[in-house]
Design an enzyme around this catalytic site. Sequence first.
Site, PDB file in Angstrom:
ATOM      1  N   SER A 140      27.225 -54.085  -4.443  1.00 15.59           N
ATOM      2  CA  SER A 140      26.869 -55.251  -5.254  1.00 15.59           C
ATOM      3  C   SER A 140      27.262 -54.993  -6.700  1.00 15.59           C
ATOM      4  O   SER A 140      27.122 -53.865  -7.196  1.00 15.59           O
ATOM      5  CB  SER A 140      25.357 -55.521  -5.184  1.00 15.59           C
ATOM      6  OG  SER A 140      24.982 -56.507  -6.128  1.00 15.59           O
ATOM      7  N   TYR A 153      17.030 -53.253  -5.209  1.00 17.17           N
ATOM      8  CA  TYR A 153      18.267 -53.651  -4.532  1.00 17.17           C
ATOM      9  C   TYR A 153      19.468 -52.926  -5.120  1.00 17.17           C
ATOM     10  O   TYR A 153      20.298 -52.366  -4.383  1.00 17.17           O
ATOM     11  CB  TYR A 153      18.440 -55.165  -4.655  1.00 17.17           C
ATOM     12  CG  TYR A 153      19.675 -55.701  -3.985  1.00 17.17           C
ATOM     13  CD1 TYR A 153      19.735 -55.833  -2.603  1.00 17.17           C
ATOM     14  CD2 TYR A 153      20.791 -56.080  -4.733  1.00 17.17           C
ATOM     15  CE1 TYR A 153      20.868 -56.334  -1.977  1.00 17.17           C
ATOM     16  CE2 TYR A 153      21.929 -56.580  -4.114  1.00 17.17           C
ATOM     17  CZ  TYR A 153      21.967 -56.703  -2.742  1.00 17.17           C
ATOM     18  OH  TYR A 153      23.086 -57.198  -2.131  1.00 17.17           O
TER      19      TYR A 153
END
Length: 245
Positions: A140, A153
């Site tokens: 990400s 995350y």
Amino acid sequence: MSENSRVAIVTGGSSGIGREAAARLGRDGYAVVIGYAGNKDRAELAVKEVEADGGRAIAVQADVADENAVAALFDRAEQEFGGVDVIVNAAGIMPLAPLAELDLDVFDDIIRTNLRGTFVVDQQASRRVRNGGAIVNISSSLTRLARPGYSAYAASKGGVEAITLILARELRGRDITVNAVAPGPTATPLFLDGKPQELIDRIAAEPPLERLGQPSDIAEIIAFLAGPARWINGQVIYANGGSAA
């Protein structure tokens, strides 16, 4: 080995980036094994999407963090299609909260699915992907964008990047590439769910291209890394429309 005889496993293949990647690889001639966590109906729809374009696909349920379930996923791919050439690790979860407020049980779930899950799948891949294959992990851009609320995350995806870079070197001599794609904000259920439209619009306006990424944008990069990009190895490709790091 011709593209028409190649086999891809896509975890998280029933939704979002994984589903689009499965469809794209199917159109490119791969036989596709769609790994899914629990929603069988959605996985079967993803299979039908591949088949509608003339491809071959099956859906197999597997918890990516369970080594026995992942081994069985690879077994099924080998039984149905003869082997495994490409792995796309798209399974993931994204609960959000400031670090000070995040329940540690939720943190453990994030690490289990996103980080342990990638490790477990890559472990099987390193043993069973055929020479000349490719492993594509999904990271990400939040590892660089450092957006508040995403600490757990982003931490899990930072670990995914470390796994990617090291595994690429550990597979020396196998002609297997290992890379990661790090999307920016992408219009998937994982990103959109629970966000007010005002916030979505504000995030979409940030990159110079002034839009959210689409799953097809990311699937195009995955397909490139899975097939023709044989001289890209041990890299993290940030795909975010030019958002500032």
